[in-house]
Design a protein around this motif. Structure first.
Motif, PDB file in Angstrom:
ATOM      1  N   ALA A  19       3.295  -5.566   7.823  1.00  0.00           N
ATOM      2  CA  ALA A  19       4.468  -6.378   8.180  1.00  0.00           C
ATOM      3  C   ALA A  19       5.739  -5.545   8.241  1.00  0.00           C
ATOM      4  N   GLY A  20       5.788  -4.455   7.478  1.00  0.00           N
ATOM      5  CA  GLY A  20       6.977  -3.619   7.438  1.00  0.00           C
ATOM      6  C   GLY A  20       6.647  -2.262   6.861  1.00  0.00           C
ATOM      7  N   PRO A  42      -0.370 -10.161   4.886  1.00  0.00           N
ATOM      8  CA  PRO A  42       0.651  -9.197   5.303  1.00  0.00           C
ATOM      9  C   PRO A  42       1.000  -8.217   4.198  1.00  0.00           C
ATOM     10  N   THR A  43       1.285  -6.986   4.612  1.00  0.00           N
ATOM     11  CA  THR A  43       1.403  -5.865   3.687  1.00  0.00           C
ATOM     12  C   THR A  43       2.594  -4.987   4.038  1.00  0.00           C
ATOM     13  N   ILE A  44       3.285  -4.487   3.015  1.00  0.00           N
ATOM     14  CA  ILE A  44       4.299  -3.461   3.210  1.00  0.00           C
ATOM     15  C   ILE A  44       3.631  -2.110   2.993  1.00  0.00           C
ATOM     16  N   LEU A  87      -5.869  -0.724   4.005  1.00  0.00           N
ATOM     17  CA  LEU A  87      -5.230  -1.826   4.726  1.00  0.00           C
ATOM     18  C   LEU A  87      -6.257  -2.889   5.097  1.00  0.00           C
ATOM     19  N   ASP A  88      -7.445  -2.470   5.451  1.00  0.00           N
ATOM     20  CA  ASP A  88      -8.512  -3.417   5.791  1.00  0.00           C
ATOM     21  C   ASP A  88      -8.844  -4.340   4.614  1.00  0.00           C
ATOM     22  N   VAL A 125       0.862  -1.176   0.000  1.00  0.00           N
ATOM     23  CA  VAL A 125       0.000   0.000   0.000  1.00  0.00           C
ATOM     24  C   VAL A 125       0.902   1.231   0.000  1.00  0.00           C
ATOM     25  N   LEU A 126       0.684   2.121  -0.965  1.00  0.00           N
ATOM     26  CA  LEU A 126       1.500   3.323  -1.160  1.00  0.00           C
ATOM     27  C   LEU A 126       0.732   4.566  -0.710  1.00  0.00           C
TER      28      LEU A 126
END
Length: 255
Positions: A109-110, A86-88, A80-81, A33-34
């Protein structure tokens, strides 16, 4: 001798059986996600988006309203939902403040900070500038309603000196103003205190003092990558940023 051989073989089989589930449960990180910063919108991430999708990542881009920290965090949390694992989470400039607050989301996750701000919990974004050199080429004009724009006559030299004149003009004329009161909002969370972090710093960024960017990244204990570029590195250094995001995804998946 035969008994010893059987015992060792049996032990090896049991060890493999115990270890295999750990490997099977190590979920790859395939979501990104940016989050864009002030005076811009999500379209500037197109190059990073293209790089990452070619590598098999699922990428979504937040469109921050830039009306308040709370509103921008809500926009980020909304995406994010939607992630299926897991997502950066990546933020440029003001977007770093947003991901610092929103990054406590359980799917994150990071974190990757792209010439980005990173206040601690209880701090404001404005406090990050204290004690560092001014940036005379990056001038913000604030209207009577409290929203700020980068001064048009100085936009290219202050924000994007390494893009073409035509692209700089479009960015200047399509900039999204930010409610300047957002810089005075205290953060409730600092996701970088509990999530692994990376920082990509543009060495020719005129929106921030270089010492300020390095100080923030070192405080986070982020892995730092420096690239030659302006504050618009999210456009001009898309491959290097995608490489860092890719590294973050692979590293966190192995943790």
């Amino acid at each position: 001798m035969t008994q010893l051989t059987v015992s060792l073989a049996t032990a090896a089989t049991l060890a493999l059986a115990m270890f295999t589930p750990v490997l099977a449960n190590a979920a790859p990180v395939k979501n990104v996600v940016l989050v864009h910063g002030a005076f811009a919108d999500g379209a500037g991430w197109r190059g990073v988006y293209d790089e990452l999708t070619k590598r098999g990542y699922h990428v979504q881009i937040v469109q921050n309203p830039l009306t308040s920290l709370e509103d921008d965090v809500a926009s980020t949390t909304r995406l994010l939902d939607q992630q299926d694992g897991p997502t950066i989470l990546v933020g440029h400039s003001w977007g770093g403040t947003v991901i610092t607050e929103a990054g406590v989301h359980p799917k994150v996750a990071g974190l990757v900070f792209v010439s980005a701000l990173s206040p601690d919990a209880g701090e404001t974004t404005a406090q990050q500038y204290e004690g560092f050199a001014p940036t005379p080429d990056f001038v913000i004009e604030i209207g009577a309603d409290g929203f700020g724009f980068v001064k048009p006559a100085m936009f290219k030299q202050g924000f994007a000196h390494d893009v073409s004149d035509e692209q700089a003009a479009f960015m200047r004329d399509s900039q999204v103003p930010i409610n300047m009161s957002s810089f005075g909002t205290k953060l409730k969370n600092a996701a970088w205190r509990s999530k692994p972090s990376w920082a990509v710093i543009a060495t020719e960024d005129k929106a921030f003092d270089q010492a300020m960017l390095v100080h923030m990244a070192e405080r986070m204990k982020a892995k730092i990558t420096k690239v030659s570029g302006s504050h618009a590195l999210f456009i001009t250094r898309a491959k290097e940023i995608a490489d860092t995001i890719d590294e973050a995804a692979k590293t966190t998946a192995a943790m």
